[in-house]
Write an enzyme that holds these catalytic residues in place. Structure first.
Site, mmCIF file in Angstrom:
data_model
loop_
_atom_site.group_PDB
_atom_site.id
_atom_site.type_symbol
_atom_site.label_atom_id
_atom_site.label_comp_id
_atom_site.label_asym_id
_atom_site.label_seq_id
_atom_site.Cartn_x
_atom_site.Cartn_y
_atom_site.Cartn_z
ATOM 1 N N HIS A 142 9.677 -7.273 8.256
ATOM 2 C CA HIS A 142 11.055 -7.291 9.654
ATOM 3 C C HIS A 142 10.331 -6.918 10.680
ATOM 4 C CE1 HIS A 142 15.030 -6.648 10.702
ATOM 5 N NE2 HIS A 142 14.746 -6.049 11.855
ATOM 6 N N GLU A 143 9.481 -6.256 10.750
ATOM 7 C CA GLU A 143 9.729 -5.983 13.048
ATOM 8 C C GLU A 143 8.371 -7.416 12.721
ATOM 9 O OE1 GLU A 143 10.537 -4.200 14.978
ATOM 10 O OE2 GLU A 143 11.522 -3.296 12.809
ATOM 11 N N HIS A 159 10.206 -10.620 14.310
ATOM 12 C CA HIS A 159 10.699 -10.240 14.892
ATOM 13 C C HIS A 159 9.987 -10.956 16.244
ATOM 14 C CE1 HIS A 159 14.525 -8.936 14.635
ATOM 15 N NE2 HIS A 159 13.938 -7.472 14.512
ATOM 16 N N ASP A 218 20.533 -5.442 15.007
ATOM 17 C CA ASP A 218 20.373 -7.330 15.504
ATOM 18 C C ASP A 218 21.493 -7.558 14.829
ATOM 19 O OD1 ASP A 218 17.861 -5.800 16.113
ATOM 20 O OD2 ASP A 218 17.120 -6.906 13.742
#
Length: 656
Positions: free
Chosen positions: A460-461, A464, A538
């Site tokens: 997930h990170e 980004h 988000d």
């Protein structure tokens, strides 16, 4: 969770005056002031009178003290002789009264004993009594018993007197407080010694120059009056919390060398009707007596809100206070020589009559500092701290856009605390980094254990950070971490290279795309059924940004239209809720445009991640192992993995 920049929101003593009543009498053509007898003196007089009345009763009721029969007496030497002559039958010694009661042989049984005054040391007498086998012993006198009785009586009287004094004092304080409710609670200093000078204020040079001129007005008024200039009556400091409004007021007080009154807007209004207006009158009366002077009102929005109906009828007292404040600031009489400085972070709620020239002639904007201002603030707050020479204050200023002066002061303080906790001698860049993370995101949590959940958060990170790095209109990535902070299990930091007052359409779309990349990475790797709730925040952010692009900024196919009014404050008599100046058909088109923007950006993020799947896996492995990847290393890994096909795809995405 993707973090782009700091968001700054606008949020929104007391000495009782004493009054002494006096009676004015004419005495030979002159006025003499006679002070009214204080209640405390009356209370003590009453207590003394009550005690004097009770004393005769206590002493008169004791027959031992009332009667004293005259008795025969001997000298000390005569007593020794009679003991030697064996004429003494018995001796009773009273150490309290220093007397001895002597019973002689052959004395009548009903005859009173003979009294002898004793010495301080009676060892000789006692030795003689022992030698002659004379019966002797110690006794307590009637006077000592009377003293004990007196103490017992006083034990009942003193609590009664104390209780009476307590009631009198409470009634006196209650009446005194009632009379002082209308007095101003402003703190007064003849020459304020705040310990703050203009040299201690940094990062807000424009505001400082405006207020330095006010100090010059007070110190050298002839410079301005010579050319016909009028001293400004009021200066309103406007800005978000933590930008230094109160600090500027302290600096003015420390530099001006004139009487200084300071009060908070909430200290005017109390529970009683009319108190607020009375305190305003009393404040300006004291100020006129000490003119020229300064009055500082902090958080003036507490008393200066717009007059109107609002909700309910409980705002009339505040309106009376505001009306009195307006009159005192620029009414019929005027207030020559008084300069009012007020501070607020809610200028939109202030009454228009309060803001007009003649009351507040100047409005000074105290905003968040720019890069140069942040550097100056860091230099001021680092004076009394041991900072390692390798630490670059300019680098700290660059990575803290949106930080106010209070935020920067807190940042260095947190770094100093971490340095002491780690038993280091000076603050290093490691403590600075941890302090920034702590101030922005919260306390550091327990590190994640190696599991499927940790790897999912890593994807997930990395999603980004990877998409944000690939898009040229996006801010550069600063750090990607799996260390939990606050409510977030992982964080991706983006920091702009320069101050941005304006944001373009392509920049907004790039931010939406990178924010959606976390959910896109989850879907690509684990499949749509395995996406998690981690992207909830988000999705809220991208929906808000996309809707503002359509309804506020005119960045959609609907054209350059602003389709929603700003919500008004219901308690100021404004709108109860947002008004929609468009039809249901336009509302449906707005929803359609918002969905189109979000879906387009989501597809873009998925395409970029699928094309760069190899570098994504490499970054995830590294992040899972190290738990933190700094921005320079992250960008280096991404640039090494670039190929012509990817570059061509990025150019197409960036041109959209």
């Amino acid at each position: 969770m993707a973090i782009f920049a700091r968001r700054i929101g606008l949020n929104q003593h007391s000495a009782y005056g004493s009054r002494q009543r006096v009676i004015v009498m004419k005495n030979f053509g002159k006025k003499a002031l006679i002070k009214q007898q204080s209640p405390k003196r009356v209370a003590w007089t009453g207590a003394l009178a009550a005690s004097l009345i009770m004393l005769p009763t206590m002493f008169g009721g004791n027959p031992v003290l009332a009667q004293k029969a005259e008795r025969e007496s001997l000298s000390y030497g005569e007593l020794i002789q009679k003991v030697n002559q064996e004429q003494v039958k018995r001796v009773e010694l009273d150490e309290t009264e220093q007397i001895a009661k002597v019973y002689l042989k052959g004395q009548k049984p009903d005859a009173p004993p003979i009294q002898v005054r004793l010495l301080e040391q009676n060892n000789e007498l006692i030795n003689r009594l022992k030698e002659k086998n004379v019966d002797f012993g110690e006794i307590s006198s009637a006077n000592s018993r009377a003293a004990v009785g007196l103490l017992i009586n006083l034990m009942w009287i003193l609590p009664l007197v104390a209780l009476m004094l307590l009631f009198l004092r409470r009634s006196t304080n209650a009446s005194s407080q009632a009379m002082n409710f209308g007095k101003s609670r402003a703190r007064f200093q003849m020459e304020a010694k705040t310990g703050v000078k203009f040299d201690d204020v940094a990062g807000i040079e424009e505001a400082k120059e405006e207020l330095q001129e006010v100090v010059t007005f007070l110190k050298q008024p002839e410079r301005f009056t010579a050319v016909g200039a009028r001293i400004p009556k009021g200066v309103l400091l406007v800005g978000p919390p933590g930008t230094g409004k109160t600090l500027l007021a302290k600096a003015i007080a420390g530099e001006a060398a004139v009487p200084f009154f300071s009060i908070s807007g909430s200290e005017f209004v109390e529970m009683f009707v009319g108190v607020g207006a009375s305190r305003v009158r009393d404040l300006f009366k004291k100020a006129k007596d000490n003119a020229p002077c300064l009055i500082f009102i902090d958080e003036i929005d507490a008393v200066g809100r717009q007059r109107g109906t609002g909700i309910g009828g409980g705002n009339d007292e505040r309106e009376q206070t505001l009306n009195q404040l307006l009159t005192e600031m620029d009414g019929f009489e005027g207030n020559t020589g008084i300069i009012i400085i007020a501070a607020t972070n809610r200028p939109d709620v202030l009454d228009s009559a309060l803001l007009r020239p003649g009351r507040f002639d100047r409005q000074v904007i105290v905003d968040a500092p720019d890069l140069k201002g942040r550097l100056e603030i860091l230099q001021v707050h680092s004076r009394n701290k041991k900072v390692d020479p390798s630490v670059s204050l300019e680098a700290i200023a660059r990575r803290t856009p949106g930080f106010t002066g209070a935020d920067l002061a807190n940042l260095l303080n947190e770094a100093a605390i971490l340095t002491a906790r780690r038993r280091k001698e000076a603050i290093t860049i490691l403590e600075i980094d941890d302090a920034v993370d702590r101030v922005v995101a919260g306390m550091e949590g327990t590190p994640l254990v190696d599991s499927k959940s940790k790897r999912l958060i890593a994807y997930h990170e990395v999603g980004h950070g990877l998409v944000g790095t690939l898009l040229k209109d996006h801010d550069p990535v600063q750090k990607v971490t799996l260390i939990p902070r606050g409510q977030a299990q992982g964080l991706t930091w983006f920091t702009p290279n320069e101050e941005q007052g304006l944001i373009s359409r392509s920049q907004l779309k790039a931010r939406i795309t990178s924010t959606l990349a976390g959910r896109a990475a989850e879907e690509i790797v684990f499949g749509k059924p395995e996406v998690t709730t981690g992207a909830g925040d988000d999705l809220q952010k991208v929906t808000s940004m996309a809707r503002q692009m359509v309804t506020k900024f005119g960045m959609s196919e609907l054209g350059p239209l602003s389709l929603e009014n700003q919500s008004g404050e219901v308690f100021l008599g404004r709108d109860w809720m947002n008004k929609s100046d468009y039809s249901e058909e336009i509302a449906a088109k707005i929803d359609s445009q918002v969905r189109e923007i979000i879906n387009t950006c989501y597809q873009t993020s998925k395409e970029l991640l699928q094309t760069n799947r190899v570098v994504m896996e490499r970054l995830v492995d590294l992040l899972t192992e190290q738990e933190t990847i700094e921005g320079d290393l992250f960008r280096k890994i991404v640039s090494e993995s670039q190929n012509p096909v990817v570059d061509e795809q990025l150019s197409m995405v960036n041109s959209q």
